[in-house]
Design a protein around this motif. Structure first.
Motif, mmCIF file in Angstrom:
data_model
loop_
_atom_site.group_PDB
_atom_site.id
_atom_site.type_symbol
_atom_site.label_atom_id
_atom_site.label_comp_id
_atom_site.label_asym_id
_atom_site.label_seq_id
_atom_site.Cartn_x
_atom_site.Cartn_y
_atom_site.Cartn_z
ATOM 1 N N MET A 194 0.980 -1.393 -0.274
ATOM 2 C CA MET A 194 -0.019 -0.019 -0.408
ATOM 3 C C MET A 194 1.030 1.317 0.300
ATOM 4 N N TYR A 195 0.159 2.279 -0.614
ATOM 5 C CA TYR A 195 1.044 2.912 -0.998
ATOM 6 C C TYR A 195 0.696 4.257 -0.252
ATOM 7 N N LYS A 196 2.153 5.611 0.512
ATOM 8 C CA LYS A 196 1.490 6.313 1.773
ATOM 9 C C LYS A 196 1.244 7.428 0.351
ATOM 10 N N THR A 197 -0.091 8.413 1.195
ATOM 11 C CA THR A 197 -0.369 9.579 0.535
ATOM 12 C C THR A 197 0.516 10.169 0.619
ATOM 13 N N LEU A 198 1.449 11.448 -0.571
ATOM 14 C CA LEU A 198 1.981 12.328 -0.089
ATOM 15 C C LEU A 198 2.129 13.560 1.006
ATOM 16 N N GLY A 199 2.803 13.325 1.797
ATOM 17 C CA GLY A 199 3.411 13.995 2.948
ATOM 18 C C GLY A 199 2.755 13.737 3.924
ATOM 19 N N THR A 200 2.379 11.834 3.993
ATOM 20 C CA THR A 200 2.406 11.341 5.489
ATOM 21 C C THR A 200 3.774 10.524 5.669
ATOM 22 N N HIS A 201 4.511 10.620 4.990
ATOM 23 C CA HIS A 201 5.961 9.749 4.895
ATOM 24 C C HIS A 201 6.619 10.755 6.182
ATOM 25 N N ASN A 202 7.645 9.410 7.144
ATOM 26 C CA ASN A 202 8.417 10.293 7.636
ATOM 27 C C ASN A 202 9.587 10.028 8.041
ATOM 28 N N TYR A 203 10.683 10.019 7.955
ATOM 29 C CA TYR A 203 11.636 10.210 8.113
ATOM 30 C C TYR A 203 12.480 11.144 8.641
ATOM 31 N N TYR A 204 13.023 10.597 9.877
ATOM 32 C CA TYR A 204 14.263 10.525 11.029
ATOM 33 C C TYR A 204 15.622 10.983 11.012
ATOM 34 N N VAL A 205 16.241 12.288 11.007
ATOM 35 C CA VAL A 205 18.245 12.488 10.684
ATOM 36 C C VAL A 205 18.259 12.304 12.501
ATOM 37 N N TYR A 206 19.187 11.900 12.895
ATOM 38 C CA TYR A 206 18.771 11.164 14.188
ATOM 39 C C TYR A 206 20.656 11.088 14.897
ATOM 40 N N ILE A 207 21.085 11.501 16.225
ATOM 41 C CA ILE A 207 22.275 11.684 16.595
ATOM 42 C C ILE A 207 22.207 10.450 18.087
ATOM 43 N N LEU A 208 22.852 9.995 18.310
ATOM 44 C CA LEU A 208 22.602 9.542 19.299
ATOM 45 C C LEU A 208 24.984 9.233 20.039
ATOM 46 N N THR A 209 24.649 8.982 20.690
ATOM 47 C CA THR A 209 26.076 9.120 21.564
ATOM 48 C C THR A 209 25.974 8.412 23.054
ATOM 49 N N ASN A 210 27.223 7.964 23.565
ATOM 50 C CA ASN A 210 27.555 6.672 24.364
ATOM 51 C C ASN A 210 26.925 7.809 25.636
ATOM 52 N N LYS A 211 27.244 6.389 26.805
ATOM 53 C CA LYS A 211 26.606 7.429 27.670
ATOM 54 C C LYS A 211 28.039 8.652 28.638
ATOM 55 N N THR A 212 29.605 8.488 28.119
ATOM 56 C CA THR A 212 29.640 9.423 28.743
ATOM 57 C C THR A 212 30.079 11.184 27.806
ATOM 58 N N LYS A 213 28.993 10.819 26.660
ATOM 59 C CA LYS A 213 28.874 11.653 25.756
ATOM 60 C C LYS A 213 30.161 12.240 24.892
ATOM 61 N N THR A 214 31.100 11.041 24.423
ATOM 62 C CA THR A 214 32.498 11.615 23.322
ATOM 63 C C THR A 214 32.428 11.278 22.098
ATOM 64 N N VAL A 215 31.521 10.331 21.992
ATOM 65 C CA VAL A 215 31.279 9.646 20.897
ATOM 66 C C VAL A 215 29.424 9.970 19.974
ATOM 67 N N LEU A 216 29.395 10.532 18.746
ATOM 68 C CA LEU A 216 28.391 10.357 18.231
ATOM 69 C C LEU A 216 28.338 10.153 17.853
ATOM 70 N N TYR A 217 27.066 9.388 16.876
ATOM 71 C CA TYR A 217 26.532 8.754 15.317
ATOM 72 C C TYR A 217 25.542 9.770 14.924
ATOM 73 N N ILE A 218 25.500 10.120 13.421
ATOM 74 C CA ILE A 218 24.318 10.658 12.753
ATOM 75 C C ILE A 218 23.970 9.325 12.208
ATOM 76 N N GLY A 219 22.395 9.100 11.910
ATOM 77 C CA GLY A 219 22.359 7.635 11.254
ATOM 78 C C GLY A 219 20.438 8.850 10.580
ATOM 79 N N ILE A 220 19.859 7.849 9.758
ATOM 80 C CA ILE A 220 18.597 8.066 9.576
ATOM 81 C C ILE A 220 17.555 6.773 9.130
#
Length: 102
Positions: free
Chosen positions: A1-27
């Motif tokens: 089934m196709y989604k109608t225009l404007g209903t798609h969701n994409y996220y760009v996000y940033i994760l870190t480790n517990k000590t906040k010394t490393v960053l990861y960027i994903g989609i």
């Protein structure tokens, strides 16, 4: 089934480790699900997030268009660390782990 225009969701996000010394960027198009997989990597995973224990969400942006989200992810990955830190500070000044808020 196709989604109608404007209903798609994409996220760009940033994760870190517990000590906040490393960053990861994903989609992703399913942020909650993707966070689960980052936090529960397969045994012997060689994934960056598993290796550096980047499981904690500190930043995200929402887009309706995949190409726009991909372009933004590419842009952020090219930034220097201080610029990424400033972006996170503006969105999440205390660098709280936002995993449970998604």
């Amino acid at each position: 089934m196709y989604k109608t225009l404007g209903t798609h969701n994409y996220y760009v996000y940033i994760l870190t480790n517990k000590t906040k010394t490393v960053l990861y960027i994903g989609i992703t198009n399913e942020l909650k699900e993707r966070l689960y997989y980052h936090q529960n990597p397969e045994a012997n995973s060689k994934a960056f997030t598993a290796k550096y224990k980047c499981f904690y969400l500190v930043y995200w942006e929402h887009y309706n268009d995949a190409n726009t989200a991909i372009d933004r992810e590419t842009q952020l990955k090219k930034w220097r660390r201080d610029k990424k830190d400033a972006l996170i500070n503006e969105f999440n000044p205390d660098w709280r782990f936002l995993n449970t808020e998604i």
